[in-house]
Motif scaffolding. Structure first.
Motif, PDB file in Angstrom:
ATOM      1  N   GLU A  24       3.065   0.931  -6.156  1.00 13.40           N
ATOM      2  CA  GLU A  24       2.375   1.578  -5.048  1.00 13.40           C
ATOM      3  C   GLU A  24       2.633   0.838  -3.744  1.00 13.40           C
ATOM      4  N   ASP A  25       2.789   1.590  -2.662  1.00 11.79           N
ATOM      5  CA  ASP A  25       2.917   0.990  -1.338  1.00 11.79           C
ATOM      6  C   ASP A  25       2.318   1.956  -0.332  1.00 11.79           C
ATOM      7  N   GLY A  26       1.033   1.727  -0.012  1.00 11.23           N
ATOM      8  CA  GLY A  26       0.366   2.603   0.931  1.00 11.23           C
ATOM      9  C   GLY A  26       0.236   4.011   0.402  1.00 11.23           C
ATOM     10  N   ARG A  27       0.779   4.967   1.150  1.00  9.93           N
ATOM     11  CA  ARG A  27       0.686   6.377   0.732  1.00  9.93           C
ATOM     12  C   ARG A  27       1.712   6.750  -0.343  1.00  9.93           C
ATOM     13  N   PHE A  28       2.602   5.838  -0.660  1.00  9.02           N
ATOM     14  CA  PHE A  28       3.721   6.133  -1.561  1.00  9.02           C
ATOM     15  C   PHE A  28       3.527   5.445  -2.907  1.00  9.02           C
ATOM     16  N   THR A  29       3.682   6.221  -3.979  1.00 12.14           N
ATOM     17  CA  THR A  29       3.607   5.679  -5.330  1.00 12.14           C
ATOM     18  C   THR A  29       4.788   6.218  -6.124  1.00 12.14           C
TER      19      THR A  29
END
Lengths: 111, 115
Positions: free
Chosen positions: B58-63
């Motif tokens: 996961e990285d912020g809004r992105f998974t």
């Protein structure tokens, strides 16, 4: 930092002409590579280098030469341009592990 | 033979909703997967990656989710924003300890996020 710089941005060649696409990076990255992108295709690896003096072939190397005399520069040479080499060419660099940083591409048309 | 497949050429979603981009691969030697985002007239930019020892990153809004048994990965963007409109490329490499050597790219999916 400029990152990865590619020149020229656009080029038109006649069949049989030769040219060099320039790529320079200022991030001291060991790894550099060239990809081409064609309509409806993903990026395909042409040649890559893991350090100065070391190069190797990718998926579609025919018709192209590379050399790596310095860490910063990785030029791509078209020996005798063919219409099949009409494409957008991307240079990319990275540390030996880590994300690739791409240049903004050179759009080449061979007539 | 295409080793990395993105079977949806395009995807359209409403702002604020979830975008799910899918990618399948055939080469069992792939052990490192990445997503790149590309705007017109620019080079691709790295978005997120996952190693085969994980099933989620996961990285912020992105998974990114990885299902090794199905040889499938997906990128979730939540919530989607108009600025996310771009072409998304899935890429994979194998046997190189998580490096970018000889990345194999999919054909890309054009994501359009409507306001």
């Amino acid at each position: 930092n400029a990152g990865v710089t590619q020149t020229p941005k656009f080029q038109v060649l006649k069949t049989g002409q030769s040219m060099t696409l320039q790529c320079a990076q200022d991030m001291n990255h060991e790894y550099m590579s060239w990809y081409r992108q064609d309509p409806g295709m993903g990026l395909r690896l042409i040649h890559y280098s893991v350090g100065a003096g070391i190069t190797d072939q990718g998926e579609v190397p025919n018709g192209y030469n590379v050399s790596r005399s310095t860490t910063e520069d990785f030029p791509l040479r078209l020996l005798s341009a063919a219409p099949s080499q009409t494409s957008v060419y991307f240079c990319a660099s990275s540390l030996l592990t880590g994300a690739l940083h791409f240049g903004n591409g050179t759009r080449l048309t061979v007539t | 033979d295409q080793q990395v497949k993105q079977n949806s050429p395009s995807l359209s979603v409403q702002e604020g909703r979830i975008s799910i981009l899918n990618c399948d691969y055939t080469n069992s030697m792939f052990d490192y997967f990445l997503w790149y985002k590309k705007y017109p007239a620019e080079g691709p930019t790295f978005l997120i990656s996952i190693s085969s020892i994980k099933d989620k990153n996961e990285d912020g809004r992105f998974t990114v989710f990885l299902n090794k048994s199905a040889k499938h990965l997906s990128l979730h963007i939540v919530p989607s924003q108009p600025g996310d409109s771009a072409v998304y490329f899935c890429a994979a490499s194998g046997g190189s300890g998580g490096s970018n050597y000889k990345l194999t790219f999919g054909k890309g999916t054009l994501l359009t996020v409507n306001p």
